[in-house]
Design an enzyme around this catalytic site. Structure first.
Site, PDB file in Angstrom:
ATOM      1  N   GLU A   1       0.754   0.647   9.885  1.00 48.20           N
ATOM      2  CA  GLU A   1      -0.709   0.518   9.860  1.00 48.20           C
ATOM      3  C   GLU A   1      -1.392   1.714  10.515  1.00 48.20           C
ATOM      4  O   GLU A   1      -2.403   1.574  11.208  1.00 48.20           O
ATOM      5  CB  GLU A   1      -1.156  -0.812  10.479  1.00 48.20           C
ATOM      6  CG  GLU A   1      -0.821  -2.004   9.605  1.00 48.20           C
ATOM      7  CD  GLU A   1      -1.448  -3.296  10.071  1.00 48.20           C
ATOM      8  OE1 GLU A   1      -2.617  -3.272  10.488  1.00 48.20           O
ATOM      9  OE2 GLU A   1      -0.753  -4.325  10.003  1.00 48.20           O
ATOM     10  N   GLY A   2      -0.826   2.884  10.286  1.00 48.07           N
ATOM     11  CA  GLY A   2      -1.382   4.121  10.809  1.00 48.07           C
ATOM     12  C   GLY A   2      -0.663   4.576  12.050  1.00 48.07           C
ATOM     13  O   GLY A   2      -0.811   3.987  13.123  1.00 48.07           O
TER      14      GLY A   2
ATOM     15  N   ALA B   1       3.151   8.702  -0.111  1.00 49.68           N
ATOM     16  CA  ALA B   1       1.777   8.302   0.207  1.00 49.68           C
ATOM     17  C   ALA B   1       1.817   7.207   1.256  1.00 49.68           C
ATOM     18  O   ALA B   1       1.547   6.045   0.978  1.00 49.68           O
ATOM     19  CB  ALA B   1       1.048   7.820  -1.047  1.00 49.68           C
TER      20      ALA B   1
ATOM     21  N   LEU C   1       0.820  -1.210   0.000  1.00 47.80           N
ATOM     22  CA  LEU C   1       0.000   0.000   0.000  1.00 47.80           C
ATOM     23  C   LEU C   1       0.857   1.264   0.000  1.00 47.80           C
ATOM     24  O   LEU C   1       0.610   2.193  -0.764  1.00 47.80           O
ATOM     25  CB  LEU C   1      -0.924  -0.013   1.223  1.00 47.80           C
ATOM     26  CG  LEU C   1      -1.865   1.165   1.432  1.00 47.80           C
ATOM     27  CD1 LEU C   1      -2.901   1.223   0.304  1.00 47.80           C
ATOM     28  CD2 LEU C   1      -2.568   1.067   2.784  1.00 47.80           C
TER      29      LEU C   1
ATOM     30  N   SER D   1       0.784   7.804   5.196  1.00 46.85           N
ATOM     31  CA  SER D   1      -0.467   8.076   5.905  1.00 46.85           C
ATOM     32  C   SER D   1      -1.531   8.638   4.968  1.00 46.85           C
ATOM     33  O   SER D   1      -2.724   8.427   5.179  1.00 46.85           O
ATOM     34  CB  SER D   1      -0.205   9.062   7.051  1.00 46.85           C
ATOM     35  OG  SER D   1       0.698   8.513   7.979  1.00 46.85           O
TER      36      SER D   1
ATOM     37  N   SER E   1       0.513   6.754  15.358  1.00 47.26           N
ATOM     38  CA  SER E   1      -0.304   7.154  16.510  1.00 47.26           C
ATOM     39  C   SER E   1      -1.048   8.458  16.242  1.00 47.26           C
ATOM     40  O   SER E   1      -2.217   8.614  16.635  1.00 47.26           O
ATOM     41  CB  SER E   1       0.583   7.300  17.756  1.00 47.26           C
ATOM     42  OG  SER E   1       1.075   6.045  18.161  1.00 47.26           O
TER      43      SER E   1
END
Length: 399
Positions: free
Chosen positions: A380-381, A147, A142, A149, A383
């Site tokens: 995965e994102g 690109a 991904l 976040s 904090s």
């Protein structure tokens, strides 16, 4: 394993978690079986070459039957649908022992989650049994340099290329299992709409012409990580996962399942750090007593215990909510990941401090944990992204 990484942990390291009402007997049986297997098997697996070590863990997890947890029952899996509580227990148990084993398990799930969620039946039948057996290694592509976040800024493209094919061009980076995966779930811009609504997902086999590994990335807690380049990389239209323009929806549905499990991995690292802290505090003699007799040590231990339990409650609340049939658990999963990863960083930092010079010595378990935990607050994102997700969801609920 590190100098303090030996010994059988069993399910005792989970505390009383398995007695909580979030779980059923099948979860308790799974936890017992995986804990016993992990204690007996993981110390004997290779560690020095990261690619070989990762392959060995995937193979061992497959042979042990534990990768069945990342595949639906119809394709050889454990449950009729992906059970997030089982996934979280697996990651917590594995992370408490071996960070690379947790990574290997997690990527088999994340790298096929999109296929499970939105793939065709033919694609599932072709890919998922090999994942379940540990015979195939999966990856999820991904992120890009500009690109991470901001998924809407994705620049990789997929355009029609005649004869029922699309051509993918672009670059992906920070891709876990990059260089050793048998397939990649790739997200690319297909321009059905502006921004995130114009993305699609594709299954790309690792040997597809035009796909190359341009860089292997070394990080503080070693695992296979790479930059991928796609140059006129042709894939069949039937390799699209979901509909045209559904890529963002597919990605978010996948992360909705697996984001809570990142919190579970952090929880496993934190539990191991607290375990090591207690052992060291009880055994370290000084000032006519033990390190654990000092009130400042006791305060640190109490803070860590509170943060571990708080994380566990949020992780398994999110998993339980998803398993009960909630369409989305975006806020619950974001809270679980945010709190569990941030708390684990503090718990592990205290463990290092209490160990003193040993805490920063290579080969000591808490030093390993200190390196392992840092990335979980980012991938995965990050904090900060989780805080935005949580706040926006709460604000929307008030409108």
């Amino acid at each position: 394993m590190g100098a303090q990484g030996s010994g059988r942990l069993g399910t005792a390291i989970l505390g009383d978690t398995l007695d909580w009402p979030f779980f059923e007997d099948r979860h308790r049986r799974f936890a017992e079986e995986l804990s016993s297997w992990a204690d007996a098997t993981l110390p004997g697996l290779p560690h020095d070459d990261v690619d070989a070590a990762c392959r060995a863990r995937v193979k061992a997890l497959g042979e042990g039957g534990f990768l069945r947890a990342v595949v639906p029952e119809a394709f050889g899996g454990l449950n009729s649908a992906l059970d997030v509580r089982t996934l979280c227990l697996a990651r917590e148990i594995l992370a408490a022992r071996d960070g690379l084993a947790d990574f290997a398990f997690a990527m088999q799930g994340l790298g096929t989650g999109a296929i499970t969620v939105a793939g065709s039946e033919a694609m599932k039948a072709r890919i998922l049994p090999g994942i379940c057996e540990g015979a195939r290694i999966a990856a999820f592509a991904l992120s890009e340099k500009e690109a991470g976040s901001d998924v809407a800024a994705m620049a990789t493209t997929a355009v029609p290329d005649g004869n029922g094919h699309l051509r993918i061009d672009g670059e992906k980076t920070w891709i876990s299992n990059g260089g050793i995966a048998d397939h990649y779930v790739v997200f690319a811009r297909t321009s059905e709409a502006p921004g995130a609504r114009g993305l699609s997902a594709f299954l790309v086999e690792a040997d597809t012409p035009g796909l190359s590994i341009t860089e292997r990335i070394e990080v503080i807690a070693p695992h296979p990580l790479a930059t991928l380049r796609f140059e006129a990389c042709r894939v069949p239209v039937e390799n699209r996962i979901g509909g045209a323009g559904d890529g963002f929806k597919v990605a978010m549905a996948t992360l909705d399942i697996f984001r809570s499990t990142v919190g579970a991995a952090a929880l496993g690292f934190a539990r191991r750090a607290l375990h090591e802290t207690l052992s060291h505090a009880n055994g370290r003699k000084l000032f006519g007593g033990t390190l654990g007799d000092l009130q400042l040590s006791q305060a640190a231990i109490a803070d860590s215990a509170a943060e571990v339990d708080a994380a566990a409650l949020l992780v398994y609340r999110a998993a339980w909510t998803k398993d009960r049939g909630a369409a989305r658990v975006t806020r619950e999963a974001a809270l679980a990941k945010l709190v569990a990863t941030e708390n684990a960083q503090r718990v592990i930092d205290r463990a290092v401090q209490i160990h003193g010079g040993l805490g920063v010595t290579k080969g000591v378990k808490v030093e390993e944990l200190y390196r392992e935990i840092r990335a979980l607050r980012i991938y995965e994102g990050a904090s900060e992204v989780q805080k935005v997700v949580i706040a926006r969801d709460l604000l929307k609920a008030k409108n």
